[in-house]
Design an enzyme around this catalytic site. Sequence first.
Site: not given
Ligand code: SDX
Length: 429
Positions: A306, A363
């Site tokens: 998140h 989720d």
């Molecule tokens: C919702 O914003 C809100 O409040 C949203 C929400 C709401 O109520 O409105 O809470 C609802 O959207 C919840 C999130 C649902 N999405 C997912 O579950 C999809 C999987 N999660 C990711 O795509 C990610 O965690 C996000 C999109 C939720 C957050 O992304 P960020 O904050 O932009 O973080 P990032 O993509 O920069 O990740 C940071 C690091 C990365 O690694 P590095 O590049 O630093 O090496 O963490 C890794 C990412 O690769 N990473 C994950 C991961 N999520 C982040 N690696 C594996 N699996 C994951 N799920």
Amino acid sequence: MSNDSASLNLAGKDVPLPVMSGTVGPDVVDIRKLYGQTGAFTYDPGFTSTASCQSAITYIDGEQGILLHRGYPIDQLAENSTFMEVAYLLLHGELPNKDELDKFVYTISRHTMVHEQLATFFRGFRRDAHPMAVLVGVVGALSSFYHDSTDITDPQQRLIASHRLIAKMPTLVAMAYKYSIGQPFLYPDNSLGYTANFLRMTFGVPAEHYEVNPVIERAMRRIFILHADHEQNASTSTVRLAGSSGANPFACIAAGIACLWGPAHGGANEAALNMLREIGDVKRIPEYIARAKDKDDPFRLMGFGHRVYKNFDPRAKVMKATADEVLKELNISDPVLDVAKELEHIALSDSYFIDKKLYPNVDFYSGVILNAIGFPTEMFTALFALARTVGWVAQWNEMIADPEQKIGRPRQLYTGSAQRDYVQVGDRK
Ligand code: SDX
């Protein structure tokens, strides 16, 4: 305003920047005059460190895993409140007394029907259209029915538009489901509460009395509450940006639905259950954990991570407990829940997830409950949109009423060609 101030040294010039403090949470550095004073922009793609507005609706502490709606903790609201009471709280700022709540519930119930012409919009879609594609279309179409009663400068007309949106979303989401399975639409039954009415329109059929299962009604109500609002997330920011141009409120909500659909946002609940089903067996979890950690593999654990929560998402905790409760009370054993729990356990003991502070989000478990209730996976995000409409309209009202609000218009760091003269096609290489 805070007593602190910040100073930026740019090109040898010190630029004082005011610091503002909220009730709780991080201070903000007010950079509204920065460009005028320095000729420079700030740079923050994805808005990881940027406050887009002032808001009094929802507060999230990502480090502590805290979520407050108008100051009330989400777990207390999920346990004690109703979705209509939370809707009132988000819109008006205070928990309603009994008369206020009764009046609000009555008002909402009188807006649950949609114009008969709207039913024809569904006929234009294929039966296998994704429900979110249908919702973007039909909610956007509502703006063609209420273009003459949305003087958004009039608080009363804003409130009527808000009531219409909150009231009609369950009807439209149920219609999207009915259309997808070729069953007739059911009209709202206003003798039922908001959640029960939705369940009947979704799972009832004209020829039979539909008995609302109290276990399912309670779980659905809790799921709606957990999804109601969440500060300036991507879809709420979309609604605010669309609304900042003075656009029709129904069109603004359609924009929010479009944004929510993405798998990185609200679409994650559908993607998470599909992922858990694909894993299928706890023995295959290590394979998927390895893929999630592999930089060259685009696979991510859906329902994990998140932007704000770097601790447990408090909604995920309530959702996990609800999943256990609902499956037990419905006497359903779903191997997917076992996979979800084991995946969470393994991931949270893996240094990759610990170091990157990736926890289950709202989720991760919701799909297990929605599947147990009987919704197809494609409907999950539409249910998220139904609930989030309450937060979207509350945030939209707050934005329109904010005297400091201007049309949203971000700038950029330009990396294209410097100015150059046109070359006739015959003179080009
Ligand atoms: C919702 O914003 C809100 O409040 C949203 C929400 C709401 O109520 O409105 O809470 C609802 O959207 C919840 C999130 C649902 N999405 C997912 O579950 C999809 C999987 N999660 C990711 O795509 C990610 O965690 C996000 C999109 C939720 C957050 O992304 P960020 O904050 O932009 O973080 P990032 O993509 O920069 O990740 C940071 C690091 C990365 O690694 P590095 O590049 O630093 O090496 O963490 C890794 C990412 O690769 N990473 C994950 C991961 N999520 C982040 N690696 C594996 N699996 C994951 N799920």
